[in-house]
Design a protein around this motif. Structure first.
Motif: not given
Lengths: 420, 315
Positions: B71-72, B147-148, B160-167, B232-234
């Motif tokens: 985990k993180a 982070p979520d 809009f989360t860090a995950k969306d930004l990463m994608v 990382l996203y799912v």
């Protein structure tokens, strides 16, 4: 053109002929051997649970050294049978779960083998629907450690023709040692009320088991003063549910109920709840009550959101007294580790009641064993003292609620309907 | 959920689902590019492509396992590890894709079209079983390192989360780089020439085998990048994600006009939007049916896909 004999053709004919002669089954069987088969998904994603179920079954046979002494109640003749256990798989590695073909093949194998006197299975209620009519015609006693769909045994719970379509001969041959989903559904709602839930959102995986239990939860919510915000089926082949959870979050439920299993994405739903920033807990039925759920959801996810699971009986850590404790001790001694999953108890219980039925029947006769099994009353087993009712359901009505603490399910409370 | 659910601001809701759909769509696009590029060059539907993607995600998971990250933790260490996983998965998938071409498709280059196609299906099954052996039959948790939390305020209407930004941060630069490569480099020009007419390209002195190898390498590399992004996203991977995502990506490539690079991206974005909006406005369980219904409708009116007939060059 002169007639020529093709060598390959002759070989093929010869092989087929030899196969037909050699493959003919012995229809008399071995007089001193009783075979008990189990049909469970031994490959694929339910492997973890079925490993412990078969361990539980083997423990029951191991206890008596695979020898069963019986006395024929009619003639008074004493005999000793050698028990043989066949661990059949109704799943394929490729499918990852039970398949219709495999379950039919297993039921037919049991039907045609004259030594088979009982059939322990299935794990999935859908699989039971396939093998029940075959075994019913053969008159073999079938006992399930895990089927919880109410329609398998009771009229008015499912389609109009259920459950008579599973009993073509009209007699009952199917029984189960685990309580059914309708009870589990109502007890889930009861637990939710006690947790202070006022608004609930219900999801299901669109399967017999998951959809069935979600329907019960939905129907029972008004009785306990809980508002149902919505009910949707998910596509369990989908990989993530962010859009769905975004919509649910907007309704602000106190609890999300998922009628489904670990294999139909319970873990992913929980992850996506965290992802969209939901803070309410999730509750699921016994299909989510397994270590695989924790593995697939991830320990860190479960630290962020509480997950409640109901189970149609008592989990291992609640078996602290009497025969239940005895079972856990014997299991631990034989396998050098305590049961990793609560289904172990039900595998053991199914095997125990089967042995009891054969003992009472006193002879190697499918019908006598079936009749004796369904007449079992006040049986003292690992899950308590219980009887089979006229439908073949256990009268054991105590269920339990567990929640995840430090990456493992912990028994939280016993669940029982209020006395009427 | 009722059709057109009653929500405070329908436009903000729509925007939210468009964001989710585009994020998911750009992930499909990375995989779809591999299908469409290979088809453009050798006219082969590389069915094993989705499975290469799946194996890439297991490479990343194995690295996390070896380092012992569940985990993180320390953000800098996590970031370094994520970069290492991207590099490893990209190299692995690129190399694997070249190897598949060299060993299996190259000897069949002049065979009837069905021979490499059936071989591709065979390779897909072999990879599926490798994945089954590697990761087991069940869903496997992929460490949740990003982070979520909402990048806007937690109370904001749009999430809009860090995950969306990463994608978006992974897919958009890669797609831009690919466009620049194909349009402006000499190897890219050679690829376009080979796509138009392999024989003529060969007569002009282009080594078509190098071009084909490069195409497989790039397709594999994009799948490798997509696999880590997906993980990382799912946050869940299994041996089945190859088939499922491969099917969507292949559909995207066909929707956009197979062989056409912008078409694949467009097709993927449409599929992302349909799954996201469909989930909200129609119902979660109808999303896959909806995707394929739209595919059929579009193919009835434009048999060569949305952008298939407009541009003649395939790469």
């Amino acid at each position: 053109m002169p007639f020529r004999v093709s060598v390959p053709l002759v070989l093929v004919v010869a092989f087929v002929a030899v196969g037909l002669v050699a493959g003919r089954r012995d229809t008399r069987g071995r007089p001193d051997v009783i075979t008990i088969v189990s049909s469970l998904p031994r490959s694929g994603s339910a492997r973890g649970q079925t490993d412990v179920i078969t361990n539980g079954i083997k423990l029951a046979f191991h206890d008596i050294g695979y020898k069963l002494d019986v006395t024929d109640p009619g003639t008074g003749e004493k005999r000793t049978f050698t028990l043989e256990y066949l661990d059949l798989d109704d799943a394929t590695a490729a499918a990852g779960q039970w398949t219709i073909e495999q379950e039919i093949a297993n039921a037919n194998q049991a039907r045609t083998d004259p030594d088979v006197m009982a059939y322990i299975g299935t794990y999935n209620s859908g699989a039971a629907k396939v093998s029940m009519p075959i075994l019913n015609r053969a008159g073999i006693f079938m006992v399930s450690p895990a089927n919880t769909a109410p329609a398998l045994t009771r009229a008015g719970e499912g389609e109009r023709h259920e459950p008579m379509c599973y009993r073509p001969t009209g007699v009952v041959n199917f029984a189960r040692v685990i309580p059914t989903d309708d009870l589990q559904g109502e007890l889930s709602v009861l637990w939710a009320r006690d947790l202070g839930v006022k608004k609930i959102y219900i999801l299901d995986d669109n399967e017999v088991y998951g959809g069935g239990i979600a329907a019960v939860v939905k129907a029972k919510c008004p009785k306990y003063g809980i508002t149902v915000l919505g009910h949707q089926s998910i596509d369990s082949k989908a990989q993530e549910f962010t859009p769905l959870m975004t919509a649910i979050k907007a309704m602000a439920p106190d609890l999300v109920y998922f009628g489904g299993t670990t294999q139909t994405k319970a873990g992913q739903l929980l992850k996506d709840m965290v992802k969209v920033g939901m803070t309410c807990p999730m509750m699921g039925p016994d299909g989510c009550f397994e270590k695989a759920m924790i593995d697939s959801a991830g320990k860190d996810t479960l630290e962020k959101l509480p997950f409640y699971a109901t189970f149609g009986g008592l989990p291992i850590d609640a078996l602290t007294r009497g025969k239940g404790k005895e079972f856990v001790d014997k299991y631990t001694a034989l396998y050098k580790a305590p049961p990793a999953d609560a289904y172990a108890t039900y595998g053991y219980e199914a095997a125990l009641v089967t042995l009891e039925a054969i003992r009472r029947a006193g002879k190697k006769d499918r019908d006598a064993i079936r009749v004796a099994a369904l007449a079992v009353k006040n049986f003292e087993g690992a899950t308590g003292t219980w009887s089979f009712d006229e439908n073949g359901d256990t009268t054991n009505q105590t269920m339990s609620g567990s929640t995840v603490v430090d990456g493992a399910f912990k028994f939280s409370r016993a669940l029982q309907l209020p006395a009427k | 959920m009722p059709l057109f659910a009653d929500t405070p601001d329908p436009w903000l809701t729509l925007l939210q689902y468009v964001i989710l759909g585009l994020t998911k769509g750009s992930l499909f696009a990375l995989i779809a590019l591999g299908y469409t590029m290979v088809y453009g060059i050798v006219e082969l539907i590389n069915f094993a492509h989705g499975n290469v993607f799946m194996l890439g995600s297991f490479v990343a998971l194995t690295i996390f396992g070896l380092v012992g990250v569940e985990k993180a933790g320390d953000p800098f260490q996590d970031a370094a590890l994520i970069v290492a996983c991207f590099v490893a998965a990209i190299v692995f998938c690129g190399t694997l894709n070249i190897a598949v071409d060299r060993v299996i498709y190259k000897p069949l280059r002049n065979a009837p079209k069905l021979a490499p196609l059936v071989s591709a299906i065979g390779v897909a099954y072999i990879f599926d079983n490798v994945g089954l052996f590697w990761g087991g039959p069940q869903d496997v948790n992929f460490p949740n390192l990003l982070p979520d939390a909402n990048l806007f305020d937690e109370t904001a209407k749009i999430r809009f989360t860090a995950k969306d930004l990463m994608v978006v941060g992974v897919t958009v630069p890669l797609m831009l780089a690919l466009t620049v490569f194909v349009k402006f480099t000499s190897l890219g020009t050679a690829m376009r020439a080979t796509a138009q007419n392999p024989v003529a390209a060969q007569l002009m002195g282009i080594n078509t085998e190098t071009v084909i190898a490069t195409t497989f390498a790039i397709g594999g590399a994009l799948a490798g990048a997509a696999s880590v992004t997906y993980g990382l996203y799912v946050n869940t991977i299994s041996y089945q994600i190859g088939f499922q995502n491969g099917l969507y990506a292949f559909t995207a490539a066909v929707l956009g006009g197979i062989g056409n690079i912008p078409g694949a991206v467009l097709g993927a974005l449409i599929i992302g939007l349909v799954t996201s909006l469909g989930s909200f406005y129609v119902g979660e369980r109808w999303t896959s049916a909806l995707v394929f219904a739209i595919l059929i409708v579009i193919l009835v009116f434009r048999p060569s896909g949305l952008l298939g007939s407009r541009t003649r060059e395939k790469v």
